[in-house]
Motif scaffolding. Structure first.
Motif, mmCIF file in Angstrom:
data_model
loop_
_atom_site.group_PDB
_atom_site.id
_atom_site.type_symbol
_atom_site.label_atom_id
_atom_site.label_comp_id
_atom_site.label_asym_id
_atom_site.label_seq_id
_atom_site.Cartn_x
_atom_site.Cartn_y
_atom_site.Cartn_z
ATOM 1 N N LYS A 70 -8.047 4.729 0.120
ATOM 2 C CA LYS A 70 -7.681 5.237 1.452
ATOM 3 C C LYS A 70 -7.052 4.184 2.358
ATOM 4 O O LYS A 70 -6.207 4.519 3.175
ATOM 5 N N GLU A 118 -0.960 13.010 0.059
ATOM 6 C CA GLU A 118 -0.296 11.980 0.849
ATOM 7 C C GLU A 118 1.179 11.854 0.467
ATOM 8 O O GLU A 118 2.061 11.855 1.320
ATOM 9 N N VAL A 160 -0.354 5.264 4.060
ATOM 10 C CA VAL A 160 0.685 4.758 4.951
ATOM 11 C C VAL A 160 0.496 5.314 6.358
ATOM 12 O O VAL A 160 0.200 6.495 6.528
ATOM 13 N N LYS A 161 0.642 4.449 7.343
ATOM 14 C CA LYS A 161 0.573 4.917 8.726
ATOM 15 C C LYS A 161 1.980 5.154 9.229
ATOM 16 O O LYS A 161 2.910 4.437 8.854
ATOM 17 N N TYR A 162 2.104 6.122 10.111
ATOM 18 C CA TYR A 162 3.428 6.525 10.570
ATOM 19 C C TYR A 162 4.200 5.356 11.169
ATOM 20 O O TYR A 162 5.406 5.233 10.998
ATOM 21 N N PRO A 222 -13.960 -6.437 0.286
ATOM 22 C CA PRO A 222 -13.868 -6.292 1.756
ATOM 23 C C PRO A 222 -12.857 -7.227 2.416
ATOM 24 O O PRO A 222 -12.056 -6.759 3.234
ATOM 25 N N PRO A 223 -12.841 -8.527 2.083
ATOM 26 C CA PRO A 223 -11.857 -9.370 2.763
ATOM 27 C C PRO A 223 -10.416 -8.962 2.474
ATOM 28 O O PRO A 223 -9.551 -9.075 3.350
ATOM 29 N N LEU A 263 6.447 0.525 1.949
ATOM 30 C CA LEU A 263 6.871 0.508 0.551
ATOM 31 C C LEU A 263 5.831 -0.185 -0.332
ATOM 32 O O LEU A 263 5.538 0.257 -1.435
ATOM 33 N N TYR A 289 2.116 -7.711 4.930
ATOM 34 C CA TYR A 289 3.102 -7.696 3.852
ATOM 35 C C TYR A 289 2.747 -8.729 2.787
ATOM 36 O O TYR A 289 2.688 -8.430 1.595
ATOM 37 N N GLU A 302 3.384 14.373 1.778
ATOM 38 C CA GLU A 302 3.618 14.121 3.203
ATOM 39 C C GLU A 302 4.747 13.090 3.377
ATOM 40 O O GLU A 302 5.649 13.265 4.188
ATOM 41 N N TYR A 303 4.676 12.014 2.583
ATOM 42 C CA TYR A 303 5.661 10.939 2.722
ATOM 43 C C TYR A 303 7.062 11.413 2.352
ATOM 44 O O TYR A 303 8.048 10.906 2.875
ATOM 45 N N VAL A 333 -9.358 -5.941 2.026
ATOM 46 C CA VAL A 333 -9.086 -4.783 2.876
ATOM 47 C C VAL A 333 -8.876 -5.230 4.321
ATOM 48 O O VAL A 333 -7.991 -4.739 5.020
ATOM 49 N N THR A 334 -9.692 -6.190 4.752
ATOM 50 C CA THR A 334 -9.562 -6.670 6.126
ATOM 51 C C THR A 334 -8.175 -7.252 6.391
ATOM 52 O O THR A 334 -7.653 -7.133 7.494
ATOM 53 N N PRO A 351 1.626 -7.207 11.002
ATOM 54 C CA PRO A 351 2.393 -6.622 9.888
ATOM 55 C C PRO A 351 2.960 -7.640 8.898
ATOM 56 O O PRO A 351 2.950 -7.388 7.692
ATOM 57 N N TYR A 396 8.626 -2.286 5.394
ATOM 58 C CA TYR A 396 8.229 -3.146 4.275
ATOM 59 C C TYR A 396 6.752 -2.994 3.932
ATOM 60 O O TYR A 396 6.360 -3.149 2.779
#
Lengths: 444, 939
Positions: free
Chosen positions: B322, B357, B326-328, B286-287, B336, B300, B360-361, B289-290, B296, B333
């Motif tokens: 999940k 996904e 990637v978010k739009y 969890p940490p 990638l 990175y 989509e990319y 992911v947080t 940003p 950086y």
């Protein structure tokens, strides 16, 4: 450790330059300007290595902050420090702009001297700093310096130093309010990525509990919410309560706390106890992914009619109690670069094609729960011989709703101050829930 | 007269004006002037001329003004050391000020002034401040010690500041502790050998207590320091982990990452069966992911670290795919990095989602990102077999878009898919061939040429296609040229009748018209192969290709382990060890994960446990010398997947030849190519015989059959220096035959084959008596033990030191060089017992200046035991006497090259120190013989 810290304007002119280590020379200032600020290409990384010197940068509006080092420093710490530096500056003189930085450069140097020593971050809590770095930030043209240190008494001085270095570095003693009051804001941003067919690809809520406290003395606070783990633990005794409250509890994936919260206590008992800083601060951040209430559903329909025309239809449905009102709703429908003209018809609110943003922006002031609205548009395209297809960016949405999409509820916030004569009941408490859209996108 | 003069006068005028203002009586005016000076300094104007005037303003009770003057001083003191002295008095006075803020300010600033003369004056105030009653002053003084150490390390040591700093770790104030830890860590880093940060369970406990109380930054310093500690057993590791885990909920991402580092490192020591191990794994996800909801830049840093963590312990994040979508609006950086992690986490369970996904990319705007997405689709196909078909059809869809870079990227990955799943997807070749003209990047061209060559029999116009490339042969990049050469040879072997002309054309282009040695050599090899033995050529060129590995771009395990120790730091962001980007000695220390130690098994500290060899015997790897050869072999092997397979086989074949010649000239040893098999029996014969006769002697004499002492295996060639090949070894002598016992471990990702070994000429002519026999290929993480018989008939060259042996080991990857010291007693022959009379005569005969005396300390054995122990290592007691209560042993030994060494060993009962006198005609061996005595007697 951090070897130097530079602040530049958008042209790459140095506004602040403070060197902490001997291995960083003046040429580092220029190296960053040439290789990053004036770089031909877009910056591909927030960390740049030029001639064995590493540069970390963040940007605030058009101001660049860069930390420089030649060592293998803790990179996460450097960025956290740069953000903190921005917070501290903002707390002293408001927005970080070229004008404000120039007007306050003496103050900034003084701050930099205090919060970084030989490149090691020191206490950077604004509350503590303001007790002894007392120059007022200059927000306007008027110049007035108030400098107070030499008038402090000896007790005051040692109180300052013990606060800056002490266990409770974020709060000073002897705070008094006539009226003890506190405000809790549960601020959530709900993020969604949905496929055109309405399948949830990813959804999560990232929330913050922001507290404004106006409390006397050194109050001990305890915060409780409908955390599934806590409720299940308590519910073991009385089976009734489990069934009653069990439904309303939420599973928190992860949470982080302001440094005033006793982490070891949270780890062992999952109770959140702390002595709050005075004024506003962020008590906790959390993230949930289960059972999220998605306030809106977007149903897109894009049809290409020949090579020069697109037909777009978007339906939005609100999905919450009819008695509640969502506000500031904005739907952004991207259009291709070769758009020549757009006709829009919408049932509610206003919609406009904004050529500069390559999007149709549809705004609705208010919308109640369990309602539905629709927009349709015809997009004329210029014929191009560009082989590459239009990438079809997702439709994004903004809104604000008066509830927490994660389902989080504040159960209590108890205040104890044994030394002063006010009790938990005397404290006036306010709680507010705001749910906002984060990145709320539906692919089309 | 030019305009520039005008500019200088203005500048002069400005400075003159400032000077006047600085000397003004009015305080406000003074202050404004100093501010102006600082402003000019910031923009880079030289205002050093104002030094005396600014320093004059220092004596003030206005703190704001004082701070400004200090700022100026820090900047210019170095350029004006003599003037800077003027400021010393004020500093010293300020250090006595009743206001703690001023005391701290003075000591803080003084440390920043790098002028030797000032440094001297700093010592006394600093000493006082380190013991100041006010914690604010103490925490500032702690950092000041690090500053002073940076200027003059010797001074800090002489003045005893380091001890004071160590005491501060037990300070009552958490911030003082944190700063002291930071300062000590930094100083310790520049003295890797010193035991400055003497971490023990007590001091660790203090740090863990301070961890709960200090600022967020202090917590980072302490956690980073904790990460350098090696717990003594798994129980201690667990108890530290338990106290560190609460930090995972801290709002500061750096605190979280540093805590993750400590946990990842100490987890190494925990047994996987432990319940706690599982709990810890669950707590880590969890940490991490947080961290992805941070700003940003921090995302990175976090993603680069997660990339390492996923490779080290994939189980932690395997269900979190999940969150890496990637978010739009993510910065490029972040995009990638997320993509990289997505591929690492791809598995059969989530492949459908991942593919959707990625597709989509592949339609996004950023070229790099799109390319990487396309490549990722190929990697998914290779990693998850079930998805291969869908991946191929997705790639074909993408090729249909005709977007140039997408097509090229797709072709590169399809080539890899062909290699992984032969005879499955070749139906798409036709589609690929349609896009031949649009390929303009070398990698894509090379891939396409490989495909045409490999499947030449299925492509009707393969010869035409390849011929079309041949026209601009010399304008192509090397990669394409090599590929084209190989492809045409393949084509020729498959369809010899129609393509004879083509192959001749390409061979002459490669050998005669090219000045690229790689190309030329490969051309010649093919040419010779084709002309001498076409059947062999077919076997070589069309050989079955080894399978390509599923995972690509993995970091070498040894480097990965090192980087795990650097989580959160720049090294983890660059994925390079600190030495690669940090100057000087600071980055030189390699960190490694602690070995797994169970508390019940061992009470030894882990530092001493794995060190088989005494520090003096540490082998050193011969650097650079072999790199040229290594490069030659390596050049076109390429990365594991995308490397053209044919190149591999052809180069291996060529390697024998290259290596033979190359090694010879480089080391000048005996001929490497001729297998010494024929000479083996003859060589072994002699020592064997004497060994046998000796056997009787031994049994009658002492009754031990154990052979001479064998040192435990030591690391001779660390994996880090040999592309993953680790060699441990030792020497043994058993019944007359010397052998080198090797333990080879493959710590790389690819299979190792084709091992060979060779020695450089050495003092005693040691040489392998048989080729190095590694029967099966060594797969990753496999270890093999080999005993290599040695003889002493090799060429002789005196080495420095005498017992130095330089070794070259070759495998399919590269040639590696290292050197080691062999113990001399492996050379003591079994017939080294001298007759008494001859002994006496020889002893007298050898001149006295050849006698060397040594003391052997701390040997608890008595004369009897000494004698028998030495005898098992072929040091024979000729006579024994007792003189004045001392036992005198007269001993003799003979080296393989016939040198006799005579010894007199004096043992006094009760005294563990022996006296050893050695006499020998070649006195340079004495020292090593003495070492042999010590080794034998003490083990």
């Amino acid at each position: 450790m951090i070897g130097g810290l530079f602040i530049y304007n958008h042209k790459g002119e140095v506004l602040i330059s403070r060197v902490y280590r001997d291995d960083i020379g003046r040429n580092a200032v220029d190296a960053f300007r040439v290789n990053v600020i004036h770089a031909r290409q877009q910056v591909r990384s927030p960390v740049t290595n030029i001639a064995r010197t590493s540069f970390f940068h963040v940007k605030r509006s058009n101001i660049w902050l860069a930390a420089v080092t030649k060592q293998n420093v803790n990179a996460a710490m450097v960025f956290e420090f740069l953000y903190k530096m921005c917070d501290v500056m903002a707390a002293y003189f408001g927005k970080i702009s070229e004008e404000n930085i120039k007007n306050n450069f003496v103050l900034i140097y003084e701050l930099l001297d205090e919060i970084l020593d030989f490149g090691y971050p020191q206490n950077s809590e604004t509350g503590a700093l303001k007790t002894f770095i007392t120059q007022q930030g200059i927000k306007s043209q008027a110049l007035h310096w108030s400098c107070g240190l030499q008038h402090q008494t000896k007790e005051e001085q040692s109180q300052i130093t013990s606060q800056v270095t002490g266990q409770i570095g974020w709060r000073r003693e002897g705070i008094k309010y006539r009226r003890n009051e506190l405000f809790l804001d549960v601020l959530e941003s709900v993020n969604l990525l949905m496929s055109p067919q309405g399948q949830v690809l990813s959804a999560h809520v990232s929330g913050r509990v922001v507290m404004k406290s106006y409390l006397s003395g050194m109050p001990e606070c305890k915060f409780g919410m409908n955390d599934k783990i806590v409720i299940e633990k308590q519910g073991k005794g009385t089976a009734d309560e489990t069934s009653k409250s069990g439904k309303q509890s939420i599973a928190i994936d992860d949470c982080t706390f302001h440094q005033c919260v006793r982490l070891s206590k949270f780890d062992s008992e999952r109770s959140i106890s702390f002595i709050p800083p005075d004024g506003e601060f962020e008590l906790m951040r959390y993230r949930t992914t289960k059972d999220i209430i998605l306030p809106f559903r977007v149903i897109p329909l894009v049809r290409e009619v020949g090579r020069t025309k697109l037909e777009v239809k978007v339906v939005i449905k609100s999905n919450f109690k009819p008695s509640l009102l969502a506000q500031k709703i904005e739907v952004r429908i991207p259009t291709p670069l070769n758009t020549s003209g757009v006709q829009v018809i919408c049932m509610k609110g206003k919609a406009k094609y904004k050529a500069s943003e390559n999007a149709i922006v549809w705004k609705i002031k208010r919308m109640a729960g369990m309602k539905e609205s629709q927009i349709s548009a015809e997009i004329e395209l210029l014929p191009t011989n560009d082989k590459k297809k239009w990438a079809r960016p997702p439709i994004s949405m903004n809104f604000e709703v008066p509830f927490a999409p994660s389902g989080l509820k504040v159960r209590y916030l108890k205040v104890f101050e044994p030394k002063l004569n006010y009790s938990d009941h005397d404290v006036i408490k306010w709680v507010r829930y705001i749910g906002r859209s984060g990145i709320y996108e539906t692919r089309c | 007269m030019t305009d520039s003069k005008y500019f200088t006068t203005t500048k002069k005028g400005e400075i003159f004006e400032l000077k006047a203002e600085l000397n003004s009586d009015k305080k406000e005016k003074k202050k404004e002037a100093v501010k102006k000076v600082i402003a000019s300094m910031t923009v880079g104007k030289d205002v050093s001329a104002l030094f005396p005037d600014v320093v004059n303003c220092m004596q003030t009770d206005n703190l704001e003004l004082k701070k400004l003057v200090y700022l100026y001083l820090m900047n210019y003191a170095k350029s004006q050391p003599d003037m800077a002295i003027m400021a010393v008095n004020t500093f010293v006075k300020d250090c006595e000020d009743p206001n703690p803020l001023i005391r701290a300010l003075a000591v803080r600033t003084m440390g920043c002034i790098r002028v030797d003369k000032i440094t001297e004056y700093l010592c006394e105030p600093l000493r006082k401040c380190l013991k100041d009653e006010d914690p604010y002053v103490r925490k500032t003084a702690a950092v000041c010690v690090a500053k002073l150490h940076d200027i003059n390390a010797q001074l800090v040591e002489d003045q005893g500041f380091l001890d004071t700093l160590k005491d501060l770790i037990s300070d009552s104030n958490p911030m003082v502790v944190a700063n002291a830890v930071a300062a000590l860590s930094e100083i310790a880093e520049s003295h890797p050998s010193s035991n400055l940060l003497d971490l023990n369970p007590q001091s660790i406990n203090k740090l863990l207590t301070a961890l709960n109380e200090c600022t967020e930054w202090g917590q980072i310093f302490i956690l980073d320091c904790l990460a350098n500690y090696t717990p003594k057993d798994d129980r201690e590791a667990q108890s530290i982990c338990e106290r560190v885990t609460p930090r995972l909920s801290h709002a500061n991402s750096a605190v979280v990452l540093s805590a993750v580092k400590v946990l990842m490192k100490f987890m190494e020591m925990l047994s996987k069966d432990l319940d706690y191990y599982g709990t810890l794994l669950k707590k880590l996800a969890p940490p991490l992911v947080t961290l992805l909801s941070a700003e940003p830049e921090l995302q990175y840093v976090a993603l680069r670290n997660i990339n390492l963590i996923v490779q080290k312990r994939p189980e932690i994040l395997k269900h979190e795919m999940k969150v890496f979508f990637v978010k739009y609006n993510d910065p490029i950086y972040v995009k990638l990095e997320k993509l990289d992690i997505m591929i690492r986490l791809a598995s059969q369970a989530n492949i459908a989602q991942v593919l959707a996904e990625l597709k989509e990319y592949a339609t996004e705007v950023d070229v790099d990102f799109v390319r990487k997405a396309v490549r990722a689709i190929g990697r998914c196909a290779i990693k998850v077999e079930q998805s291969a078909e869908r991946c191929v059809s997705t790639l074909l869809d993408l090729i249909q878009t005709k977007v140039n870079y997408v097509v090229q990227e797709a072709i590169v990955v399809i080539k890899d898919i062909f290699r992984k799943y032969p005879n499955k997807y070749e139906s798409v070749i036709a589609t690929l061939c349609e896009n031949l003209d649009s390929l303009d990047e070398p990698e894509a061209r090379a891939a396409m040429i490989w495909i045409v060559g490999e499947y030449a029999e299925r492509i009707d116009n393969a010869d035409e296609l390849l011929e079309s490339f041949l026209e601009g042969f010399h304008d192509e990049s090397t990669q394409v040229q090599l590929q084209l050469l190989t492809a045409i040879v393949k084509l020729f072997l498959k369809k010899p009748t129609e393509t004879q002309e083509l192959v001749q054309q390409v061979l002459s282009l490669a050998t005669q018209d090219s000045d690229n040695p790689d190309l030329r050599d490969r051309g010649y090899i093919y040419w010779r192969l084709l002309s001498t033995d076409p059947v062999a050529a077919k076997e070589v060129v069309l050989a079955e290709k080894p399978l390509i590995s599923e995972e690509t771009d993995l970091i070498e395990p040894t480097l990965l382990d090192e980087l795990i120790c650097y989580i959160g730091t720049l090294a983890s962001v660059y994925h390079k060890p600190p030495g690669a980007f940090v100057e000087g000695g600071r980055g030189a220390v390699h960190k490694s994960l602690p070995p797994r130690t169970a508390s019940s098994e061992s009470t030894e500290s882990p530092e001493t446990a794995p060190a088989g060899a005494p520090s003096g015997e540490q082998p050193d790897v011969i650097p650079a010398q072999g790199d040229l050869l290594g490069d030659l072999l390596n050049l076109d092997l390429g990365p594991p997947v995308s490397g053209p397979p044919l190149a591999t086989s052809s180069v291996q074949m060529g390697a024998v030849d290259l290596l033979g010649g190359g090694l010879d000239s480089l080391i000048g040893g005996p001929n490497f190519v001729t297998p010494p098999a024929a000479t083996v029996p003859a060589n072994l014969g002699a020592p064997m015989g004497s060994g046998l006769s000796d056997l009787f002697d031994l049994t009658s004499g002492v009754g031990t059959l154990s052979g001479s002492y064998v040192a435990p295996k030591a690391i001779w060639l660390p994996a880090m220096k040999a592309k993953g090949l680790e060699i441990l070894g030792t020497f043994t002598r058993q019944v007359g035959s010397i052998s080198m016992d090797l333990q080879l471990t493959n710590k790389a990702l690819q299979v190792m084959t084709d091992f060979a070994i060779q020695f450089n000429r050495n003092s005693f002519g040691l040489a392998p008596a048989a080729p190095l026999q590694v029967h099966a290929p060594l797969s990753p993480n496999q270890t093999v033990e080999i005993s290599l018989p040695l003889n002493t008939v090799g060429s002789v060259m005196k080495m420095e030191p005498l017992n130095n042996l330089q070794v070259a080991v070759k495998n399919n990857i590269d040639v590696f060089y290292f050197s080691t010291l062999y113990p001399l007693h492996i050379l003591f022959v079994e017939d080294g017992k001298m007759d008494r009379q001859i002994f006496l005569a020889t002893w007298k005969d050898i001149p006295n200046e050849n006698e060397a005396q040594f003391q052997i300390r701390d040997c608890p054995l008595n004369a009897e035991a000494v004698s028998s122990r030495l005898q098992s290592s072929n040091i024979f007691t000729v006579a024994k006497r007792n003189v004045e209560g001392q036992d005198m042993l007269y001993q003799s030994l003979k080296l393989t090259n016939g040198i006799w060494v005579l010894a007199e060993l004096r043992i006094q009962p009760g005294n563990p120190n022996f006296m050893l006198s050695l006499k020998c005609r070649a006195p340079e061996v004495s020292q090593h013989v003495c070492q042999a005595y010590e080794t034998i007697l003490k083990n």
